[in-house]
Design an enzyme around this catalytic site. Sequence first.
Site, PDB file in Angstrom:
ATOM      1  N   GLU A 114     -21.199  14.582  -2.116  1.00 16.98           N
ATOM      2  CA  GLU A 114     -21.214  15.624  -3.144  1.00 16.98           C
ATOM      3  C   GLU A 114     -20.428  15.281  -4.397  1.00 16.98           C
ATOM      4  OE1 GLU A 114     -19.745  15.610  -0.145  1.00 16.98           O
ATOM      5  OE2 GLU A 114     -17.920  16.814  -0.076  1.00 16.98           O
ATOM      6  N   HIS A 121     -27.544  20.751   0.992  1.00 14.72           N
ATOM      7  CA  HIS A 121     -26.181  20.587   1.512  1.00 14.72           C
ATOM      8  C   HIS A 121     -25.231  20.154   0.391  1.00 14.72           C
ATOM      9  CE1 HIS A 121     -23.190  19.522   4.669  1.00 14.72           C
ATOM     10  NE2 HIS A 121     -22.832  18.603   3.775  1.00 14.72           N
ATOM     11  N   GLU A 122     -25.611  19.105  -0.331  1.00 16.23           N
ATOM     12  CA  GLU A 122     -24.698  18.597  -1.366  1.00 16.23           C
ATOM     13  C   GLU A 122     -24.558  19.593  -2.517  1.00 16.23           C
ATOM     14  OE1 GLU A 122     -23.065  16.392  -0.083  1.00 16.23           O
ATOM     15  OE2 GLU A 122     -24.487  15.597   1.395  1.00 16.23           O
ATOM     16  N   HIS A 159     -21.919  22.090  -1.689  1.00 18.68           N
ATOM     17  CA  HIS A 159     -20.550  21.599  -1.900  1.00 18.68           C
ATOM     18  C   HIS A 159     -20.047  21.864  -3.318  1.00 18.68           C
ATOM     19  CE1 HIS A 159     -19.246  19.610   1.741  1.00 18.68           C
ATOM     20  NE2 HIS A 159     -20.297  18.821   1.807  1.00 18.68           N
ATOM     21  N   GLU A 193     -16.885  21.340   5.252  1.00 16.94           N
ATOM     22  CA  GLU A 193     -18.191  21.050   5.849  1.00 16.94           C
ATOM     23  C   GLU A 193     -18.808  22.210   6.635  1.00 16.94           C
ATOM     24  OE1 GLU A 193     -19.879  18.647   4.838  1.00 16.94           O
ATOM     25  OE2 GLU A 193     -18.342  17.366   3.943  1.00 16.94           O
ATOM     26  N   ASP A 202     -11.391   8.695   8.949  1.00 17.71           N
ATOM     27  CA  ASP A 202     -12.661   8.041   9.310  1.00 17.71           C
ATOM     28  C   ASP A 202     -12.872   8.066  10.825  1.00 17.71           C
ATOM     29  OD1 ASP A 202     -13.427   7.392   6.747  1.00 17.71           O
ATOM     30  OD2 ASP A 202     -12.667   5.326   6.832  1.00 17.71           O
ATOM     31  N   TYR A 246     -18.549  20.353  11.172  1.00 17.82           N
ATOM     32  CA  TYR A 246     -19.819  20.838  10.643  1.00 17.82           C
ATOM     33  C   TYR A 246     -20.373  21.966  11.512  1.00 17.82           C
ATOM     34  CZ  TYR A 246     -20.187  16.617   7.701  1.00 17.82           C
ATOM     35  OH  TYR A 246     -19.975  15.637   6.777  1.00 17.82           O
TER      36      TYR A 246
END
Length: 610
Positions: free
Chosen positions: A269, A293-294, A297, A316, A373, A381
């Site tokens: 995003e 979705h993006e 954001h 998320e 990460d 999510y």
Amino acid sequence: MALSPGDPSSYARPDVAFVTHTHLELTVDFNQKVLEGKAILDVERKLPSATELILDHRKLIISSTTNAIDGSNLQYTIGLNVEFGSKFVIQLPPAVGDNKCKIEIEYKTSPDSTALQWLTAEQTAGGVHPYLFSQCEAIHARSMFPCQDTPSVKSTYSAKISVSKELTVVMSALLDRQLEESDKKIYEFRQSIPIPSYLVAIAVGALVSKPVGPRSKVWAEKEFIDQSAYEFGETETMLQTAEQLCGPYVWGMYDILVLPPSFPFGGMENPCLTFVTPTVLAGDRSLATVIAHEISHSWTGNLVTNANFEHFWLNEGFTMFVERKINSRMSGEKMRHFEALHGLQGLREAIKTLGETNQLTNLVPNLNNVDPDDAFSLVPYEKGHTFLFYLEQLLGGPEVFEPFLKSYLDTYKYKSIKTDTWKNYLYKYFSDKVELLNSVDWNTWLYKPGMPPVIPDYDKSLTNACTELARRWIEWDESTVSPFVISDIENLFPGQKVAFLTELHKSPTILSLNKMQQMANTYQLDLVKNSEIRFVWLRLCIKNRWELKVSDALNFATEQGRMKFVRPIFRDLYEWQEMRQRAIDVYLSKKNKMMYVTAHMVAKDLHLSD
Ligand code: BES
Ligand code: ZN
């Protein structure tokens, strides 16, 4: 390790002194694979007594730090490099009147910057020019420029980027101007809305653009531009739907950049310019939900931001919630339930992979000494989405919950917050429903591992066709003639085909090779281009030990770099004893072409590193 008190993933101390604006002046050097130049930071003391500015740093090569006002040198130290970076401390110039100063840092990035991927011309679609792209979320911005790499700090940025003149530069900002200087082109950008460091982004390549709406262009190599423009043709409709739900879109432009296949995510995003994987170019717009979705954001994440990555679900989970609302406005409420159910399936698999008691399956995990990460999964999510869906139903449905959402976004826009701030606002907003709110098992939802304590009662009408078809395949007695025909799936939309195959994949039943061959032939599954369908199909082949399909699976896992697809395939093959070495060999031969994060995570999946 003296990390920031407010963020376990950063050394920065914005409570002492903080960056309010970053100006980058960089040359893109494809021969050395470095960005080289300077960063000028506007700094404000939070404590009048502050003597130092603490930044994050990872593999940067610093040549000087000076007071940008008078050019005098400033002392600095760079701490020991731990797994995700080091502490970069600069002595502040003496305070003069106000609490502000300007610091200039001359530096270059390292060729193995974890944020940057440098592609040779041969690795691009056009084959003539090289390509560079960045991916800073969660904490890789520190390997691109010296910064307070914590989302609790928001600052504006500007940039002056110099490249050879055949190339085009795009950034997560608006273009101010573009100049030509002999064989060079200079691009000037400005992001005048304060953003966290992880939203700074750059891409350079032989890019062209095509308009897809009044405030949107699609960028890609020319080989993909027409297909991309078609695929994302619904962008403006999605933006308007999002605005109805969330309030005005404040970022000016909403452009989309289609990246080379090695891009490690589905989408990112970056403000003003979403980055998206080419694996969503399905030809029928069926995977364009990534754009919804993006776009979401632009509010959940980019306006209201998680203060650190322990609260990533505020980014998320909320984004999934808004994404599915946008999709349901465009395709019906049943679609929202269908996707939520499918998401829940994904959540079950994620929790199984991580382990039911793993604290990384908490909605709000503890990230002390954990690289974000490594913590990344579907949990924030889908557990996040489930939680919001549950709260919406509990509190009286969309009529009351959507206005709450808008008001929450309006209240916390331009800020970075933690879960408690959201929860307190929820209590304040629904002060007439405190009893209902007190019936929520907050501690389990937020701080306990495993599946959510309550699963909403989703409508199954679009899912039933998928589970029913899966059941028929499982129960089919192979000594009888195959009752299956292509029309079984012709009327299913692509997401339903994915759900049908997922159902077979999660079932404890192993299908015989004969059944698998029948299925492949009847439904022509080997010809499917849609990456989501291809992905589950190949996983189903692996699960049922169809050896002949292993090379297809390995090709799929290496011809693109989207971790959502790459990692499960490598993990599956690792689990298949006879294929383990083959998977490792393929990984080793391809890892130099993968982006840092992908290579690093797959190495972990294959137990090649700790
Ligand atoms: N912000 C994420 C991508 C990300 C998360 C990058 C964490 C680095 C660290 C992006 O918005 C995202 O969620 N992408 C998804 C899209 C999907 C849920 C539609 C993806 O990449 O699959
Ligand atoms: Zn997201």
